[in-house]
Design a protein around this motif. Structure first.
Motif, short mmCIF file in Angstrom:
data_model
loop_
_atom_site.label_atom_id
_atom_site.label_comp_id
_atom_site.label_asym_id
_atom_site.label_seq_id
_atom_site.Cartn_x
_atom_site.Cartn_y
_atom_site.Cartn_z
N SER A 2 0.77 -1.42 0.10
CA SER A 2 -0.38 0.19 -0.01
C SER A 2 0.97 1.60 0.16
N GLY A 3 -0.01 1.99 -0.22
CA GLY A 3 0.88 3.34 -0.39
C GLY A 3 1.60 4.56 -1.52
N GLY A 4 1.41 3.62 -2.43
CA GLY A 4 1.25 4.33 -3.65
C GLY A 4 0.53 5.28 -3.73
N SER A 36 3.97 1.15 1.96
CA SER A 36 4.31 -0.45 3.27
C SER A 36 3.55 -1.03 2.65
N CYS A 37 4.26 -2.76 3.33
CA CYS A 37 3.71 -4.16 2.74
C CYS A 37 3.58 -4.48 3.88
N ALA A 38 2.87 -5.17 3.98
CA ALA A 38 1.87 -6.24 4.88
C ALA A 38 2.63 -7.69 4.94
N GLY A 84 1.25 -6.33 -5.69
CA GLY A 84 2.25 -4.41 -6.29
C GLY A 84 1.03 -3.07 -6.02
N THR A 85 1.88 -2.15 -5.99
CA THR A 85 1.62 -0.84 -6.24
C THR A 85 1.46 -0.04 -6.72
#
Length: 119
Positions: A7-9, A21-23, A112-113
């Protein structure tokens, strides 16, 4: 099976910043990769499970910073001084090291983002 969710793109102007961020659960090395249109996927940065070791591609060294919070099962990629050539889909991946962060077998991938840097 390890689930990875990025997320965050988004869209940012050149010179700006974004934090991805990568959970990710589990005791894995986490790497960030990116793929621009018409190009092959390329390595960006990686971090050991403990967070004590990091490794960067030359193209992002000094601009990007990878970190992790294992209490939150999250790995971050802080991207500063973004350039138009940083535009790509960014993926995180979980893997196991074969001795160092330069030798990692990546086993699991996120969806991907998108990061778009405008001029």
């Amino acid at each position: 099976q390890v689930q990875l969710v990025e997320s965050g793109g988004g869209l940012v102007q050149a010179g700006g910043s974004l934090r991805l961020s990568c959970a990710a659960s589990g005791r894995y090395v986490i790497g960030w990769f990116r793929q621009a249109p018409g190009k092959e996927r390329e390595f960006v940065a990686s971090i050991s499970w403990s967070g004590s070791s990091t490794y960067y591609a030359d193209s992002v060294k000094g601009r990007f910073n990878i970190s992790r919070d294992n209490d939150k099962n999250t790995v971050y990629l802080q991207m500063n001084s973004l350039k138009t050539e940083d535009t790509a889909v960014y993926y995180c991946s979980a893997g196991t090291t074969l001795g160092s962060l330069t030798r990692v077998e990546y086993l699991y991938w996120g969806q991907g983002t998108q990061v778009t840097v405008s001029s």
